[in-house]
Motif scaffolding. Structure first.
Motif, short mmCIF file in Angstrom:
data_model
loop_
_atom_site.label_atom_id
_atom_site.label_comp_id
_atom_site.label_asym_id
_atom_site.label_seq_id
_atom_site.Cartn_x
_atom_site.Cartn_y
_atom_site.Cartn_z
N SER A 115 66.54 64.31 52.75
CA SER A 115 65.28 64.38 52.00
C SER A 115 64.68 65.78 52.05
N ALA A 116 65.03 66.56 53.05
CA ALA A 116 64.50 67.92 53.18
C ALA A 116 64.98 68.84 52.05
N LYS A 117 66.12 68.51 51.43
CA LYS A 117 66.66 69.35 50.35
C LYS A 117 65.73 69.45 49.16
N GLN A 118 64.93 68.44 48.94
CA GLN A 118 64.08 68.41 47.75
C GLN A 118 63.11 69.58 47.67
N TYR A 119 62.87 70.23 48.76
CA TYR A 119 61.91 71.33 48.78
C TYR A 119 62.54 72.69 48.53
N PHE A 120 63.82 72.69 48.28
CA PHE A 120 64.55 73.91 47.92
C PHE A 120 65.08 73.69 46.51
N SER A 121 64.37 74.18 45.54
CA SER A 121 64.63 73.87 44.14
C SER A 121 66.05 74.16 43.67
N GLN A 122 66.66 75.21 44.19
CA GLN A 122 67.96 75.59 43.67
C GLN A 122 69.13 74.79 44.23
N PHE A 123 68.92 73.97 45.23
CA PHE A 123 70.02 73.14 45.69
C PHE A 123 69.61 71.72 46.06
N LYS A 124 68.44 71.30 45.60
CA LYS A 124 67.98 69.97 45.98
C LYS A 124 68.86 68.85 45.45
N HIS A 125 69.62 69.11 44.40
CA HIS A 125 70.49 68.07 43.84
C HIS A 125 71.93 68.18 44.33
N MET A 126 72.22 69.16 45.17
CA MET A 126 73.58 69.34 45.69
C MET A 126 73.85 68.32 46.78
N GLU A 127 75.01 67.70 46.72
CA GLU A 127 75.41 66.74 47.74
C GLU A 127 76.42 67.33 48.72
N ASP A 128 77.20 68.30 48.27
CA ASP A 128 78.26 68.89 49.08
C ASP A 128 77.70 69.98 49.99
N PRO A 129 77.80 69.80 51.32
CA PRO A 129 77.29 70.82 52.25
C PRO A 129 77.90 72.21 52.02
N LEU A 130 79.17 72.27 51.66
CA LEU A 130 79.80 73.57 51.40
C LEU A 130 79.19 74.25 50.18
N GLU A 131 78.87 73.46 49.18
CA GLU A 131 78.20 74.01 47.99
C GLU A 131 76.81 74.55 48.37
N MET A 132 76.10 73.82 49.23
CA MET A 132 74.79 74.29 49.68
C MET A 132 74.90 75.59 50.45
N GLU A 133 75.94 75.69 51.30
CA GLU A 133 76.13 76.91 52.09
C GLU A 133 76.37 78.13 51.21
N ARG A 134 76.87 77.92 50.00
CA ARG A 134 77.09 79.03 49.08
C ARG A 134 75.83 79.39 48.29
#
Length: 176
Positions: free
Chosen positions: A43-62
């Motif tokens: 749920s914390a992802k929602q506050y980062f607009s550019q990756f809030k919809h990303m599910e893959d942790p590796l994608e988020m790390e990029r």
């Protein structure tokens, strides 16, 4: 009394010098703990607009946004570690972080406890061969220090606020 606490913590943290250990390249460790944080608390992802919809942790790390934020967090933690013998500097740095997250980003205070807990877990895992009981104790104190100082901003009445500054009802993590 507080000065001696900071001096002991400073000594203990510096005895476990992350740069002297065999570990991931500088900055990557912070991506590891943010990655774990978002897996454990999605749920914390929602506050980062550019990756809030990303599910893959590796994608988020990029994510450039996550990398930028991780560098800022790393910088703040490094500043705190480097200045543990200067309690005013530590308080000042962490107060700025707390005020930004409380007033601008509306982060729920509990997320600092969760994030610093994940930080400690990841450091202990990544530095398992070098992470002595003394180092673990020092980083546990650092976790408490960060949480206590950052969340102190939630107890202050922000200028122009009506009715105080209860942390209840606020949201989590910055959109930076």
């Amino acid at each position: 009394m507080q000065g001696s606490f900071f001096q002991h913590l400073h000594h203990s943290i510096l005895c476990f010098n992350l740069s002297a250990c065999s570990h991931p390249p500088d900055g990557i460790l912070y991506l590891f703990f943010f990655g774990r944080f978002f897996v454990n608390f999605p749920s914390a992802k929602q506050y980062f607009s550019q990756f809030k919809h990303m599910e893959d942790p590796l994608e988020m790390e990029r994510s450039l946004q996550l990398r930028k934020h991780a560098r800022r967090v790393m910088g703040a933690i490094n500043t705190v570690v480097e200045n543990l013998n200067d309690s005013e500097k530590v308080s000042s740095v962490l107060a700025l972080v707390g005020k930004a997250h409380a007033l601008k980003h509306k982060v729920e205070p509990i997320y600092f406890k969760k994030l610093t807990g994940v930080m400690l877990e990841v450091i202990a895992e990544e530095y398992a061969n070098d992470f002595t009981p003394e180092a673990h104790g020092a980083w546990t104190k650092m976790k408490t220090l960060i949480y206590t100082h950052v969340t102190a901003a939630y107890k202050e009445d922000p200028p122009g606020a009506s009715g105080g500054s209860s942390a209840e009802g606020t949201e989590v993590l910055p959109d930076t």
